[in-house]
Motif scaffolding. Structure first.
Motif, PDB file in Angstrom:
ATOM      1  N   SER A  52       0.198  -7.039  -5.732  1.00 14.66           N
ATOM      2  CA  SER A  52      -0.025  -5.905  -4.557  1.00 14.66           C
ATOM      3  C   SER A  52      -0.175  -4.470  -4.889  1.00 14.66           C
ATOM      4  O   SER A  52      -1.060  -3.848  -4.516  1.00 14.66           O
ATOM      5  CB  SER A  52       1.309  -6.126  -3.740  1.00 14.66           C
ATOM      6  N   ALA A  53       0.549  -4.376  -6.079  1.00 17.74           N
ATOM      7  CA  ALA A  53       0.300  -2.905  -6.542  1.00 17.74           C
ATOM      8  C   ALA A  53      -1.009  -2.476  -6.888  1.00 17.74           C
ATOM      9  O   ALA A  53      -1.636  -1.507  -6.874  1.00 17.74           O
ATOM     10  CB  ALA A  53       1.293  -2.423  -7.712  1.00 17.74           C
ATOM     11  N   GLU A  54      -1.791  -3.392  -7.576  1.00 18.77           N
ATOM     12  CA  GLU A  54      -3.171  -3.366  -7.958  1.00 18.77           C
ATOM     13  C   GLU A  54      -4.069  -3.168  -6.743  1.00 18.77           C
ATOM     14  O   GLU A  54      -4.842  -2.266  -6.633  1.00 18.77           O
ATOM     15  CB  GLU A  54      -3.530  -4.479  -8.951  1.00 18.77           C
ATOM     16  N   SER A  55      -3.782  -4.154  -5.797  1.00 20.61           N
ATOM     17  CA  SER A  55      -4.972  -3.798  -4.657  1.00 20.61           C
ATOM     18  C   SER A  55      -4.291  -2.465  -4.009  1.00 20.61           C
ATOM     19  O   SER A  55      -5.563  -2.037  -3.467  1.00 20.61           O
ATOM     20  CB  SER A  55      -4.355  -5.181  -3.606  1.00 20.61           C
ATOM     21  N   GLU A  56      -3.327  -2.211  -3.836  1.00 20.61           N
ATOM     22  CA  GLU A  56      -2.871  -0.746  -3.101  1.00 20.61           C
ATOM     23  C   GLU A  56      -3.457   0.280  -3.927  1.00 20.61           C
ATOM     24  O   GLU A  56      -4.240   1.296  -3.426  1.00 20.61           O
ATOM     25  CB  GLU A  56      -1.405  -0.560  -2.889  1.00 20.61           C
ATOM     26  N   TYR A  57      -3.576   0.108  -5.277  1.00 16.52           N
ATOM     27  CA  TYR A  57      -4.098   1.320  -6.203  1.00 16.52           C
ATOM     28  C   TYR A  57      -5.724   1.179  -6.020  1.00 16.52           C
ATOM     29  O   TYR A  57      -6.052   2.579  -5.992  1.00 16.52           O
ATOM     30  CB  TYR A  57      -3.567   1.035  -7.644  1.00 16.52           C
ATOM     31  N   ARG A  58      -6.280   0.207  -6.201  1.00 17.65           N
ATOM     32  CA  ARG A  58      -7.842   0.278  -5.656  1.00 17.65           C
ATOM     33  C   ARG A  58      -8.044   0.862  -4.322  1.00 17.65           C
ATOM     34  O   ARG A  58      -9.136   1.713  -4.263  1.00 17.65           O
ATOM     35  CB  ARG A  58      -8.323  -1.267  -5.638  1.00 17.65           C
ATOM     36  N   ALA A  59      -7.104   0.815  -3.294  1.00 16.92           N
ATOM     37  CA  ALA A  59      -7.357   1.073  -2.297  1.00 16.92           C
ATOM     38  C   ALA A  59      -7.339   2.626  -2.135  1.00 16.92           C
ATOM     39  O   ALA A  59      -7.985   3.459  -1.710  1.00 16.92           O
ATOM     40  CB  ALA A  59      -6.585   0.550  -1.060  1.00 16.92           C
TER      41      ALA A  59
END
Length: 195
Positions: free
Chosen positions: A81-88
Motif C-alpha cells: 500500500s505504501a508503494e501505491s500511495e507513493y506512486r500517487a
C-alpha cells in the motif's frame, strides 16, 4: 470499450442516475485570502479485481479552490500500500509542479512550499527521509523525484487523517453522506437546493 460487460453497464447507469439527480451541481470559487497550493493524494492498493493494479486519485486546490483533479489506474502492480500511495504522491507532485509553473508564467505569486497531503504515514515518512531503504529500491525513481522537490523547497509532505482526505472521492466507492461531505469541502454547491 473493447470488451464491455454488464458490470460496466451498471456503473454507467449509476453515473447517469447521479448526473440526472444533480443538474445544478457545480463548483463555486471564493476568495479565501491566500494563494496556497495544496494537493490531496490517495491510492487504493490493488483495487482492481481484474489485474490488481491500484488507482491513483488526487485533487489540487489553489487559494482554497479546486482547480485540478484526476483518477487513473496505475501502470504497474504495486507490491504494498505504501508503494501505491507513493506512486500517487509522485504523480501528484508532477501536477503541483505544472500548476506552479503555469501560475508563475502568468505572473501570479504562490507561496512555497506547496503542501502534499497523504493519509499513508509510511509513504509520508519515505518522502521526508533522505535515506533510501533496500525495500524501496523498486520505487527509487519516484523517491529521488519527490526528495529533489522537497530539497528544492517546492513541496512539503504532510499526513492527514483518512476521514479528512478529499482524494478518497477519486479512488473508492463511498457512502452518500461521505460523498456529500467531500463535495461540500471541495466547494461544490447545488444551485437548485433550498436555502
Amino acid at each position: 470499450m473493447s470488451s464491455p460487460r454488464t458490470t460496466h453497464w451498471a456503473a454507467l447507469e449509476q453515473i447517469l442516475c447521479y448526473l440526472k439527480g444533480a443538474p445544478g451541481r457545480g463548483i463555486l470559487y471564493h476568495n479565501h485570502g491566500h494563494s496556497r497550493i495544496e494537493c490531496f493524494s490517495d491510492a487504493d492498493w490493488a483495487g482492481s479485481k481484474i489485474d490488481r493494479r491500484s488507482t491513483t486519485g488526487y485533487c489540487v486546490f489553489v487559494g482554497g479552490n479546486l482547480v485540478s483533479w484526476k483518477s487513473k489506474k496505475q501502470n504497474v502492480v504495486s507490491r504494498s500500500s505504501a508503494e501505491s500511495e507513493y506512486r500517487a504522491m509522485a504523480q501528484s507532485t508532477c501536477e503541483l509542479i505544472w500548476i506552479h509553473q503555469l501560475l508563475s508564467e502568468i505572473g501570479l505569486d504562490t507561496s512555497l512550499p506547496m503542501k502534499l497531503w497523504c493519509d499513508n504515514q509510511v509513504a509520508v515518512h519515505i518522502a521526508s527521509n533522505p535515506v533510501l531503504h533496500e525495500r524501496t529500491k523498486h520505487i527509487e525513481v519516484d523517491c529521488h523525484f519527490i526528495h529533489e522537490k522537497i530539497q528544492q523547497n517546492l513541496i512539503s509532505t504532510n499526513h492527514v487523517k483518512t476521514g479528512e482526505l478529499l482524494a478518497d472521492f477519486f479512488t473508492k466507492a463511498l457512502s452518500s453522506p461521505r460523498i456529500d461531505y467531500i463535495c461540500n469541502k471541495m466547494g461544490m454547491i447545488n444551485i437548485y437546493a433550498r436555502s
